[in-house]
Design an enzyme around this catalytic site. Structure first.
Site, PDB file in Angstrom:
ATOM      1  CB  SER A 190      53.568  35.432  57.314  1.00 49.52           C
ATOM      2  OG  SER A 190      53.008  34.388  56.573  1.00 49.52           O
TER       3      SER A 190
ATOM      4  N   GLY B 165      42.071  31.496  44.367  1.00 46.61           N
ATOM      5  CA  GLY B 165      40.803  32.199  44.172  1.00 46.61           C
ATOM      6  C   GLY B 165      39.865  32.007  45.351  1.00 46.61           C
TER       7      GLY B 165
ATOM      8  CG  ASP C 155      36.946  38.400  47.601  1.00 50.23           C
ATOM      9  OD1 ASP C 155      35.919  37.912  47.090  1.00 50.23           O
ATOM     10  OD2 ASP C 155      37.966  38.685  46.953  1.00 50.23           O
TER      11      ASP C 155
HETATM   12  C1  GLA Z   1      37.749  38.782  43.157  1.00 45.11           C
HETATM   13  C2  GLA Z   1      37.520  40.126  43.819  1.00 45.11           C
HETATM   14  C3  GLA Z   1      36.059  40.292  44.229  1.00 45.11           C
HETATM   15  C4  GLA Z   1      35.117  39.973  43.087  1.00 45.11           C
HETATM   16  C5  GLA Z   1      35.500  38.653  42.414  1.00 45.11           C
HETATM   17  C6  GLA Z   1      34.684  38.385  41.181  1.00 45.11           C
HETATM   18  O1  GLA Z   1      37.570  37.755  44.080  1.00 45.11           O
HETATM   19  O2  GLA Z   1      38.329  40.254  44.954  1.00 45.11           O
HETATM   20  O3  GLA Z   1      35.852  41.585  44.718  1.00 45.11           O
HETATM   21  O4  GLA Z   1      35.086  41.021  42.158  1.00 45.11           O
HETATM   22  O5  GLA Z   1      36.864  38.611  42.063  1.00 45.11           O
HETATM   23  O6  GLA Z   1      33.365  38.150  41.512  1.00 45.11           O
END
Ligand code: GLA
Length: 381
Positions: free
Chosen positions: A62, A123, A171
């Protein structure tokens, strides 16, 4: 020298897959409570360049590996206990496919090179972007024929078991099911997904991401503790998941639960309702009308779920003071990014105001950028 597939593996890749990161518009910590989420895939992607081998080795490298080396595992000896770092996202997918019943006995080895435009630790689900790009690639290259919902479950399984983060399904679903200019309204119990038009552009709006650079990690600490509180709350309330409660159940919850657990439950229950309200508002009135819901979501995460940090609160407050339609932290919390829905013309003013407020508070400078809703994982070439 920039590392790329050719410099590491000494040949050209034969195929390319990619998958996006995600922003969650609303619906935080509802996914593992079987509730509702409204994320969208963003126009920042992780790319997997691949070449098929004639043995059973999975070799991965990577551009963001600090060591710059190649890691390899045999498809005949995949063990989640023996996976760590970013490569666990790739090996973990192969293991999770197998563990969930896919027959990899005829699968060939692969050389895989990962590079990513999704900022790590912001995030924005850089990890899900890797998982989903390689999940789609493995599915197609090994002829497994799995649908995208199952690939999302495979990604979550890898994250939970190989990486060790007890996260939900949001996600991976966003990264696999995303559409241009639209959000994914997902029922995390049934995995039924509806496309909801965002209409930001037509309304003269943009969605800003404010990356605080405060690092979060969901394999440790607060995330797991919140999940445990939710499970405790559901069990005391006699339901299989908090999704089964509505706001009308909150007075009873307050009687039965200790104060902290009650506030965790109240966040999840009201957040599920806010997702439903946001979907309806977007469809009936358009994106300018969702601001109050975003702001209420942030307040709930700050006060009831207690997953915000000073930098996220400051980003949200400053954006709102300077005219944002709505703003909230996005993702798991304890750091990462906030989002702000802003008038296109106000973008510069708001970005400058947030940067100045961070400097005045002694926080390191945030990165502010616009994201657009983009399509999910795909075979590029
Ligand atoms: C992270 C986790 C998700 C979700 C969010 C909060 O991104 O990977 O599965 O729980 O936090 O909504």
């Amino acid at each position: 020298m920039t590392t790329d597939f050719q410099s590491v593996f000494g040949a050209e890749p034969t195929t390319r897959y990619s998958a996006p990161g995600r922003v969650n518009l609303i619906g935080e910590h509802t996914d593992y409570n079987d509730g509702y989420v409204l994320p969208f895939a963003i126009d920042r992607r992780t790319v997997a360049d691949i070449r098929v081998r004639d043995d059973r080795l999975l070799r991965v490298a990577s551009s963001f590996d600090p060591e710059g080396g190649v890691q390899e595992r045999s498809l005949d000896a995949l063990d989640p206990a023996d996976m760590d770092g970013w490569s666990a996202y790739v090996f973990g997918i192969a293991w999770a496919l197998q563990d969930r019943g896919a027959d990899l006995s005829g699968a060939t080895g692969l050389d895989v090179f990962i590079h990513s435009e999704v900022p790590v630790g912001a995030g924005l689900s850089s990890s899900a972007a890797i998982e989903c790009g390689v999940a789609l690639a493995f599915d197609e290259l090994w002829g497994l024929g799995l649908d995208r919902q199952e690939l999302a479950r495979v990604g979550q399984w890898a994250e939970n078991k190989a990486v060790g983060a007890p996260t939900g399904i949001m996600d991976q679903s966003a990264s696999l099911l995303g559409r241009q200019d639209a959000a994914v309204f997902l029922d995390c119990r049934s995995l039924e997904a509806e496309v909801v038009d965002l209409g930001f552009d037509a309304a003269g709006l943009e969605l800003l991401v404010i990356d605080t650079h405060v690092q979060h990690a969901h394999a440790t600490g607060g995330y797991a503790a919140r999940r445990a509180s939710c499970e405790r709350g559901a069990s005391v309330m006699g339901v299989s998941a908090l999704r089964d409660l509505s706001v009308d159940d909150l007075p009873r919850a307050q009687e039965l639960l200790d104060d902290e657990t009650f506030r965790r439950v109240r966040h999840v229950v009201t957040e599920d309702q806010r997702v439903l309200d946001t979907v309806r508002t977007l469809r009936e009135q358009g994106p300018r009308a969702i601001g109050d819901l975003l702001v209420a979501s942030h307040a709930s995460m700050r006060d009831d779920f207690e997953i915000s940090v000073a930098e996220l609160d400051l980003a949200v407050e400053t954006a709102l003071e300077h005219g944002a339609v709505g703003a909230r932290m996005t993702g798991g919390g304890f750091g990462g990014a906030a989002i702000a829905l802003v008038d296109r013309e106000a973008r510069g003013t708001i970005a400058d105001a947030v940067t100045a407020a961070f400097a005045a508070a002694g926080h390191s400078a945030p990165t502010v950028f616009t994201v657009h809703a983009d399509e999910g994982a795909r075979h590029d070439a």
